[in-house]
Scaffold this active site. Structure first.
Site, PDB file in Angstrom:
ATOM      1  N   GLU A  94      10.848  -3.551   1.580  1.00 43.60           N
ATOM      2  CA  GLU A  94       9.726  -2.595   1.663  1.00 43.60           C
ATOM      3  C   GLU A  94      10.288  -1.183   1.675  1.00 43.60           C
ATOM      4  OE1 GLU A  94       6.147  -2.424   1.730  1.00 43.60           O
ATOM      5  OE2 GLU A  94       6.774  -0.316   1.707  1.00 43.60           O
ATOM      6  N   THR A 138       7.850   1.552   6.913  1.00 48.69           N
ATOM      7  CA  THR A 138       7.143   0.714   7.886  1.00 48.69           C
ATOM      8  C   THR A 138       6.506  -0.444   7.137  1.00 48.69           C
ATOM      9  OG1 THR A 138       5.178   2.088   7.621  1.00 48.69           O
ATOM     10  CG2 THR A 138       6.555   2.553   9.547  1.00 48.69           C
ATOM     11  N   CYS A 168      -2.804  -1.321   3.835  1.00 46.81           N
ATOM     12  CA  CYS A 168      -3.779  -1.727   4.849  1.00 46.81           C
ATOM     13  C   CYS A 168      -3.470  -1.143   6.224  1.00 46.81           C
ATOM     14  CB  CYS A 168      -3.838  -3.256   4.897  1.00 46.81           C
ATOM     15  SG  CYS A 168      -4.846  -3.895   6.212  1.00 46.81           S
ATOM     16  N   GLY A 175       1.327  -4.324  -4.421  1.00 51.34           N
ATOM     17  CA  GLY A 175       0.067  -3.670  -4.060  1.00 51.34           C
ATOM     18  C   GLY A 175      -0.545  -2.766  -5.100  1.00 51.34           C
ATOM     19  N   GLU A 195     -22.055   9.335  -7.661  1.00 46.77           N
ATOM     20  CA  GLU A 195     -21.802   7.973  -8.158  1.00 46.77           C
ATOM     21  C   GLU A 195     -22.344   7.818  -9.567  1.00 46.77           C
ATOM     22  OE1 GLU A 195     -20.173   5.003  -7.396  1.00 46.77           O
ATOM     23  OE2 GLU A 195     -21.049   4.425  -9.315  1.00 46.77           O
ATOM     24  N   MET A 245      -9.529  -6.307  -4.430  1.00 44.49           N
ATOM     25  CA  MET A 245      -8.434  -5.649  -3.703  1.00 44.49           C
ATOM     26  C   MET A 245      -8.783  -5.597  -2.228  1.00 44.49           C
ATOM     27  SD  MET A 245      -7.126  -2.687  -6.220  1.00 44.49           S
ATOM     28  CE  MET A 245      -6.250  -3.063  -7.735  1.00 44.49           C
ATOM     29  N   HIS A 273      -7.729  -9.404   3.275  1.00 45.51           N
ATOM     30  CA  HIS A 273      -7.828 -10.824   3.618  1.00 45.51           C
ATOM     31  C   HIS A 273      -7.638 -11.719   2.392  1.00 45.51           C
ATOM     32  CE1 HIS A 273     -11.764  -8.817   3.438  1.00 45.51           C
ATOM     33  NE2 HIS A 273     -12.181  -9.861   2.763  1.00 45.51           N
ATOM     34  N   HIS A 296     -28.956 -16.917  22.838  1.00 45.45           N
ATOM     35  CA  HIS A 296     -29.954 -15.858  22.977  1.00 45.45           C
ATOM     36  C   HIS A 296     -29.577 -14.952  24.150  1.00 45.45           C
ATOM     37  CE1 HIS A 296     -33.857 -13.927  23.021  1.00 45.45           C
ATOM     38  NE2 HIS A 296     -33.883 -14.090  24.320  1.00 45.45           N
TER      39      HIS A 296
END
Ligand code: FAD
Ligand code: NAI
Length: 472
Positions: free
Chosen positions: A37, A41, A46, A149, A208, A325, A328, A451
């Site tokens: 990496e 870090t 993410c 990534g 947009e 992307m 999870h 409930h």
């Protein structure tokens, strides 16, 4: 570079969610693993500049906004409320560093060698590493996993400086609240960051291109509804509007916008412009060309259903290849890829990956939207239940939103779940489980829910799908 003595079972390039999860899983399976990496870090986009810091800012800006505007009628009178932006950022950094250090500990615990540097393919089994601390090394792997990534897609002609023209990375680190902020792109990043800075006092306009906000996959009815809610919170929207060009030569950044259908051009001004028009796979410096690996037209590394590239012992998972992307999704693929290596089989159910937008209220969904089903000509039945009829939402005075369930009219099998509401991101886990297990709406409707909880709205939406809700 001299080839080192030791050959690993697996060399992973990239220590983001995809890479570090694969490293831990492979370590657990008894493989000899190295993880390269370059960031300094672990945790990738993410943990360092994505999911985690943005959620810290979303949570604390929501608290601030709520104390300012939504406390008096709850019987809480506060005195002078002040924003300490530096402290807000510090809290964010604390959550990030705690988690990235935690990942480093987990790699160590599982016997993974963590190499800090940039990896480049030398040949099909060897990765050269330019070490962050200077110097070079190389690692050899029986298997190699690409997990490099993605990066922000730039807006042509408007260079990102992370001060005035920012990507999400600049948007989680502004030193002062902008007066006027323009957001190019009303997808998830655009809306989450618009929420943060609007709550902290900026006048925010989201531009947009499509008629619908929320990015790909959001149910149209839900998208319309959350747009209304966010508008009420003070965010301005220009939908069906395309940003054509930008100019940051003056003190104020200017955007030329055009109606997507071809109307009158207009110039918008802001002291900060956020570029949030999507992300693209990242393979710079990886040396794919050295081993002849191909990418598709969108820059994604091409793989088969077992995550193998054209060179079968080199696999690839996460943002750098196909699919949504999402962290999870990257995590599921990482586990499956290791299982393929170790056991010859693995599995990810791509029809069952939840999406969550962490605005307030949250928007969450899994499975298919109404417009997708319509387009595919698949018949469906819809049941909805509003939070305004849910007792817990009422006691919390947070009654905006609804649960919408879509099921097969014949078999009653759940096809999609769409939620706007407080804690929708937690509640969607129940929908995901239902979808994964092939549940019918009646299955959910006949399952006892505690409930008073927000989850009762989920049960009642299921009742409305298969029969009738009780409380609406
Ligand atoms: P990355 O996390 O991008 O990790 C890849 C790593 O590889 C990087 O650290 C990079 O430095 C390293 N690398 C690249 N090339 C090399 C090389 N040659 N040598 C060594 N290292 C290399 N997803 C969610 O599910 N939920 C969210 O709430 C969410 N929020 C987000 C908010 C923002 C602002 C952003 C930008 C993204 C968000 N995402 C979210 C998306 C999520 O961050 C990504 O889907 C996820 O990080 C993908 O993991 P990955 O490991 O594939 O890639
Ligand atoms: P996105 O693809 O979600 O949205 C980009 C939007 O920009 C689209 O709606 C598109 O129509 C619009 N757009 C493109 N060009 C435009 C132009 N010239 N003018 C106006 N609008 C334009 O991409 P986004 O929001 O940048 O997010 C990138 C990725 O990060 C997403 O795919 C998402 O998976 C991930 N992410 C996930 C989060 C979560 O799960 N909560 C949070 C943040 C990011």
């Amino acid at each position: 570079v001299d080839v080192p003595v030791e050959e690993k079972d697996l060399v992973i390039i990239g220590g983001g969610v995809a890479g570090y999860v694969a490293a831990i899983k492979a370590g657990q399976e008894g493989l000899k693993v190295a993880c390269i990496e370059k960031r300094g870090t672990l945790g990738g986009t993410c943990l360092n500049v994505g999911c985690i810091p943005s959620k810290s800012l979303l949570n604390n800006s929501h608290l601030y906004h709520q104390i300012l505007h939504d406390s008096k009628h709850r019987g809480i009178e506060v005195g002078d409320v002040k924003l300490n932006l530096a402290q807000l950022m510090k809290a964010k950094e604390q959550s990030v560093s705690g988690l990235t250090k935690g990942v480093e500990f987990l790699l160590k615990k599982n016997g993974v060698e963590y190499i800090k540097g940039t990896g480049t393919f030398a040949d099909e089994h060897t990765v050269n590493v330019k070490l962050n601390d200077g110097g070079e090394t190389a690692v050899k792997g029986k298997n190699i996993l690409i997990a490099t990534g993605s990066e922000v897609t730039p807006f042509p002609g408007l260079e990102i400086d992370e001060k005035r023209v920012i990507s999400s990375t600049g948007a989680i680190a502004l030193e002062k609240v902008p007066e006027k902020m323009l957001v190019i792109g009303g997808g998830i990043i655009g809306l989450e960051m618009a929420s943060v800075w609007s709550r902290l006092g900026a006048e925010v306009t989201v531009i947009e291109f499509l008629e619908q906000i929320g990015g790909p996959g959001m149910d149209l009815e839900v998208a319309k509804s959350i747009q209304k809610i966010l508008k009420k919170q003070g965010i301005n929207f220009k939908t069906g509007t395309k940003v054509v060009s930008g100019d940051k030569t003056g003190e104020i950044v200017k955007l030329e916008v055009d109606s997507a259908k071809g109307g009158k051009p207009e110039t918008l001004e802001g002291d900060v412009v956020l570029v949030a028009i999507g992300r693209r796979p990242y393979t710079e410096g990886l040396g794919l060309e050295n081993i002849g690996l191909e990418k598709d037209e969108r820059g994604r590394v091409i793989i088969d259903s077992e995550y193998r590239t054209q060179i079968p012992h080199i696999r690839c998972v996460g943002d750098v290849t196909f699919g949504p992307m999402l962290a999870h999704k990257a995590e599921e693929e990482a586990v499956a890829a290791i299982e393929y290596i170790k056991k010859g089989h693995g599995h990810v159910n791509y029809g069952c990956i939840p999406s969550v937008m962490y605005t307030f209220p949250e928007v969450a969904w899994v499975g298919q939207s109404e417009q997708e089903l319509k387009k595919a000509g698949i018949p469906y039945r819809v049941g909805t239940f509003p939070f305004s009829a849910n007792s817990r939402a009422k006691t919390n005075l947070d009654t905006e939103g609804m649960v919408k369930m879509i099921a097969d009219p014949e078999t009653d099998r759940i096809l999609g779940v769409h939620i706007i509401g407080p804690n929708a991101g937690e509640m969607i886990a129940e929908g995901t489980l239902a979808l994964e297990y092939g549940a019918s709406s009646e299955d959910i409707a006949r399952t006892c829910h505690a409930h008073p909880t927000l989850a009762e709205a989920f049960k009642e939406a299921a009742m409305a799908t298969y029969s009738k809700a009780i409380h609406f």
